[in-house]
Write an enzyme that holds these catalytic residues in place. Structure first.
Site, PDB file in Angstrom:
ATOM      1  CE  LYS A  53      -0.513  -0.391  -1.348  1.00 17.50           C
ATOM      2  NZ  LYS A  53       0.070   0.891  -1.852  1.00 17.50           N
ATOM      3  CG  PHE A 103       2.611   7.035  -3.385  1.00 17.01           C
ATOM      4  CD1 PHE A 103       3.524   7.119  -3.890  1.00 17.01           C
ATOM      5  CD2 PHE A 103       1.460   6.339  -2.817  1.00 17.01           C
ATOM      6  CE1 PHE A 103       3.557   6.139  -4.688  1.00 17.01           C
ATOM      7  CE2 PHE A 103       1.517   4.425  -4.096  1.00 17.01           C
ATOM      8  CZ  PHE A 103       2.361   5.143  -4.537  1.00 17.01           C
ATOM      9  CG  ASP A 162      -4.995   6.661  -0.524  1.00 12.68           C
ATOM     10  OD1 ASP A 162      -5.844   6.058  -0.903  1.00 12.68           O
ATOM     11  OD2 ASP A 162      -4.488   6.829  -1.830  1.00 12.68           O
TER      12      ASP A 162
HETATM   13  C1  LIG Z   1      -0.865   1.401  -2.339  1.00 11.08           C
HETATM   14  C2  LIG Z   1      -0.846   2.724  -2.952  1.00 11.08           C
HETATM   15  C3  LIG Z   1      -1.926   2.957  -3.624  1.00 11.08           C
HETATM   16  C4  LIG Z   1      -1.648   3.032  -4.704  1.00 11.08           C
HETATM   17  O1  LIG Z   1      -2.409   1.131  -5.884  1.00 11.08           O
HETATM   18  P1  LIG Z   1      -1.561   1.425  -6.339  1.00 11.08           P
HETATM   19  O2  LIG Z   1      -2.603  -1.052  -6.483  1.00 11.08           O
HETATM   20  O3  LIG Z   1      -0.656   0.335  -6.695  1.00 11.08           O
HETATM   21  O4  LIG Z   1      -1.564   1.372  -7.593  1.00 11.08           O
HETATM   22  C5  LIG Z   1      -2.458   4.552  -4.068  1.00 11.08           C
HETATM   23  N1  LIG Z   1      -3.076   5.037  -2.298  1.00 11.08           N
HETATM   24  C6  LIG Z   1      -1.975   4.465  -0.681  1.00 11.08           C
HETATM   25  C7  LIG Z   1      -1.971   5.789   0.006  1.00 11.08           C
HETATM   26  C8  LIG Z   1      -1.244   3.580  -1.094  1.00 11.08           C
HETATM   27  O5  LIG Z   1      -0.389   3.187   0.093  1.00 11.08           O
END
Ligand SMILES: *Cc1c(COP(=O)(O)O)cnc(C)c1O
Length: 400
Positions: free
Chosen positions: A254, A140, A225
């Site tokens: 985040k 994700f 990520d």
């Molecule tokens: C939440 C998340 C994203 C996306 O972040 P947004 O601010 O919702 O665009 C990307 N990668 C990971 C691992 C995430 O948990």
């Protein structure tokens, strides 16, 4: 207005792209939130780890309020007196030479993909248009068209074609699969060091280190990520530190926004970041003074309150207490630091468990039907962890 009235408004006027737990939050502080009826809950989702510092942390709120009285938005057409200080702090916190500020996590991932593609041409010598990036199953990374083009989740991808080419997907937690997929045109490998949305999937020990080594050997960028796993969530500042598998690019988001506003970034050393030259990438809001002031305070709180150590210590306590709860439908408890999940047997629907937890005063959300993620703000205390365990025990022991 009552909770049900707010929910009705969302249903009537919103797009139905979410299926939230039926609870309305109208007040929040630290690890606690309240609904309009005044019922109090422990927040065990933390906005998917965007609230690591706790709701409305006074230091971060103060930084925001102070900055509101000075300047808020300048665009990158001009300099402002906060962005450089913020980027310096972010580089010092992460141990990288440069940072590029954006807003949402998906934008940070897009930025990393763009950096890797350019690096591929300008440094590695791949022909433009032939760059390949390796990603993994059940990833994700966000919701934009390029990012969902990496996804293996039909919910995220169905009927959104045509998809962006240039990605090769291999199984997660299998370093050999990555090595086999590398071609002379491969410019990067992108992974989450722990897969959050997939259900807090922790890869076997040695995986991250092996991926790091494969990337180095093949002159391929390693992109982590860390949007959900970063900023002390797993007991270290960043999850790759559990194996010293330092990536070439980190995607951050985040909790960088301290629970107040969307702030994201990539960090990398100059050797990679130099591919961006004036006009080649940007964002109107990225690096704005309000975000920069908030981002600085968000980082300071993580350091001052040693939230990495708190996550490590209370994460261990949480998992060991969870393991003592008798529930025959639970097949696994997993996680690192305060990013944890309880896995129920296949086919089990955890939605009703989340409703029962809500009724008992704890908010958590199931993922993939049978997994519940437990990820409270990192400012949580031992007493609050014990309070949560008592609630979870009461609910789990009633599951037939
Ligand atoms: C939440 C998340 C994203 C996306 O972040 P947004 O601010 O919702 O665009 C990307 N990668 C990971 C691992 C995430 O948990």
């Amino acid at each position: 207005m009552k909770s049900q009235d707010y929910i009705a408004l969302d249903e009537r006027y919103g797009a139905h792209n979410y299926h939230p737990l039926p609870v309305v939050i109208s007040w929040a502080e630290g690890c606690r939130v309240k609904d309009p009826e005044g019922r109090s809950y422990l927040d065990f989702l933390s906005a998917y780890s965007a609230v690591n510092q706790g709701h409305r942390h006074p230091k971060i709120v103060k930084a925001a309020k102070d900055q509101l009285d000075l300047s808020t938005l300048t665009s990158r057409a001009f300099h402002n007196d906060k962005m450089g200080l913020f980027l310096k702090k972010l580089c010092e916190f992460t141990g990288y030479e440069n940072a590029l500020p954006m807003n949402t996590g998906a934008e940070a991932v897009e930025t990393a993909l763009k950096a890797a593609r350019r690096w591929g041409v300008e440094v590695k010598g791949v022909e433009n248009g032939r760059q390949e990036i390796i990603c993994v199953d059940d990833n994700f990374h966000g919701r934009t068209i390029a990012v969902i083009s990496m996804s293996s989740d039909p919910d995220a991808t169905v009927n959104y074609g045509p998809y962006v080419p240039g990605f090769r997907r291999v199984p997660y937690a299998d370093a050999q699969a990555i090595e086999k997929a590398i071609t002379p045109n491969t410019v990067a490998v992108i992974i989450e060091p722990i897969q959050g949305e997939a259900g807090v999937f922790v890869p076997p020990v040695g995986y991250l280190k092996a991926v790091r080594e494969i990337c180095t050997k093949n002159h391929v960028l390693f992109i982590c990520d860390e949007i959900q796993t970063g900023f002390c969530r797993t007991g270290k500042r960043f999850a790759w530190e559990h194996e010293e598998a330092r990536p070439d690019i980190m995607c951050l988001g985040k909790a960088l926004g301290g629970g107040i506003m969307p702030i994201s970034a990539i960090v990398a050393d100059h050797e990679v970041m130099k591919v961006f030259t004036p006009g080649t990438h940007g964002s109107t809001f990225g690096g704005n003074p309000l975000a920069s002031a908030i981002g600085m305070a968000a980082l300071e709180v993580l350091v001052d309150e040693k939230l990495d150590e708190n996550a490590e210590r209370l994460g261990q306590l949480f998992r060991s207490e969870l393991a003592k709860i008798a529930c025959p439908r639970v097949t696994e408890i997993r996680g690192k630091g305060l990013l944890n999940a309880v896995v129920f047997e296949k086919g089990f629907e955890a939605w009703n468990v989340c409703i029962s937890l809500r009724d008992a005063g704890l908010l958590a959300k199931q993922t993939h039907g049978n997994i519940i993620r437990f990820a409270p703000p990192l400012v949580i205390t031992e007493a609050e962890i014990k309070e949560a365990i008592a609630i979870i025990k009461g609910v789990f022991e009633k599951i037939a």
